[in-house]
Design a protein around this motif. Structure first.
Motif, PDB file in Angstrom:
ATOM      1  N   ASN A  68       0.790  -1.233   0.000  1.00 16.08           N
ATOM      2  CA  ASN A  68       0.000   0.000   0.000  1.00 16.08           C
ATOM      3  C   ASN A  68       0.821   1.281   0.000  1.00 16.08           C
ATOM      4  O   ASN A  68       0.361   2.303  -0.504  1.00 16.08           O
ATOM      5  CB  ASN A  68      -0.949   0.023   1.209  1.00 16.08           C
ATOM      6  CG  ASN A  68      -2.009  -1.048   1.094  1.00 16.08           C
ATOM      7  OD1 ASN A  68      -2.409  -1.448   0.008  1.00 16.08           O
ATOM      8  ND2 ASN A  68      -2.464  -1.538   2.233  1.00 16.08           N
ATOM      9  N   ASN A  69       2.035   1.241   0.587  1.00 19.33           N
ATOM     10  CA  ASN A  69       2.810   2.472   0.742  1.00 19.33           C
ATOM     11  C   ASN A  69       4.199   2.419   0.112  1.00 19.33           C
ATOM     12  O   ASN A  69       4.923   3.404   0.153  1.00 19.33           O
ATOM     13  CB  ASN A  69       2.962   2.809   2.238  1.00 19.33           C
ATOM     14  CG  ASN A  69       1.623   2.879   2.937  1.00 19.33           C
ATOM     15  OD1 ASN A  69       0.687   3.478   2.417  1.00 19.33           O
ATOM     16  ND2 ASN A  69       1.526   2.251   4.101  1.00 19.33           N
ATOM     17  N   GLY A  70       4.594   1.242  -0.390  1.00 21.50           N
ATOM     18  CA  GLY A  70       5.923   1.111  -0.977  1.00 21.50           C
ATOM     19  C   GLY A  70       7.039   1.044   0.049  1.00 21.50           C
ATOM     20  O   GLY A  70       8.211   1.138  -0.302  1.00 21.50           O
ATOM     21  N   VAL A  71       6.686   0.874   1.335  1.00 17.62           N
ATOM     22  CA  VAL A  71       7.684   0.807   2.401  1.00 17.62           C
ATOM     23  C   VAL A  71       8.068  -0.652   2.629  1.00 17.62           C
ATOM     24  O   VAL A  71       7.236  -1.471   3.031  1.00 17.62           O
ATOM     25  CB  VAL A  71       7.141   1.424   3.719  1.00 17.62           C
ATOM     26  CG1 VAL A  71       8.147   1.257   4.844  1.00 17.62           C
ATOM     27  CG2 VAL A  71       6.798   2.891   3.504  1.00 17.62           C
ATOM     28  N   ASP A  72       9.307  -0.971   2.328  1.00 17.60           N
ATOM     29  CA  ASP A  72       9.810  -2.338   2.482  1.00 17.60           C
ATOM     30  C   ASP A  72      10.482  -2.450   3.844  1.00 17.60           C
ATOM     31  O   ASP A  72      11.471  -1.767   4.111  1.00 17.60           O
ATOM     32  CB  ASP A  72      10.792  -2.650   1.363  1.00 17.60           C
ATOM     33  CG  ASP A  72      10.940  -4.129   1.094  1.00 17.60           C
ATOM     34  OD1 ASP A  72      10.202  -4.935   1.696  1.00 17.60           O
ATOM     35  OD2 ASP A  72      11.795  -4.492   0.266  1.00 17.60           O
TER      36      ASP A  72
END
Length: 160
Positions: A88-92
């Protein structure tokens, strides 16, 4: 007469069930008592080295990759939250995992391994099985570092 062959005592085998696992995610540490099994491996990357005067080629290690699988009982959202944050946020999210093995009947003592910068490759986001017993998930991951702050003690008779 030569020295007798020494053998290991059966009591010094480490029980695979007597372990603990913790994960540290964004500075928060969690006891991972949902864990059922873990297998983490290091695979070395090697290049062949042709050597003049030899028929057999040599092999030179030039790198390595850490990967593993973690099987859990699916009753936590810790790993779901990491996948959702990525989708959803591209935060890995990267996390550390600490595994300790200690069998009080074995003289080898305790061994602790810390896998650092773990990152999920693949996991199940939804499942059911009308013929099954309980929900489980097998999470594939990679890791970028390894520490072994506690090592098994050499057993009596190993040192030749």
């Amino acid at each position: 007469m030569p020295d007798a062959i020494r053998t290991m005592f059966a009591g010094d085998v480490i029980s695979a069930k007597l372990a603990s696992a913790h994960v540290t995610i964004s500075g928060n540490r969690y006891l991972l008592f949902q864990a059922k099994s873990l297998n983490a491996t290091i695979e070395k990357d090697k290049k062949e080295v042709p050597i003049l005067g030899r028929l057999l080629k040599g092999n030179k290690s030039v790198g390595a990759k850490g990967s593993g699988t973690l099987r859990i009982y699916k009753n936590t959202s810790l790993f779901d939250d990491m996948i959702m944050d990525f989708v959803n946020n591209g935060v890995d999210t990267y996390f550390d995992m600490q595994i300790s093995n200690e069998d009080p009947t074995a003289k080898a003592g305790r061994r602790t391994v810390i896998l650092t910068n773990c990152n999920i490759d693949k996991m199940t986001v939804a499942a059911f099985d009308a013929d099954g017993d309980w929900l489980e998930d097998e999470i594939s991951f990679t890791f970028e570092g390894l520490q072994i702050p506690e090592k098994f003690t050499l057993l009596d008779g190993m040192q030749a």
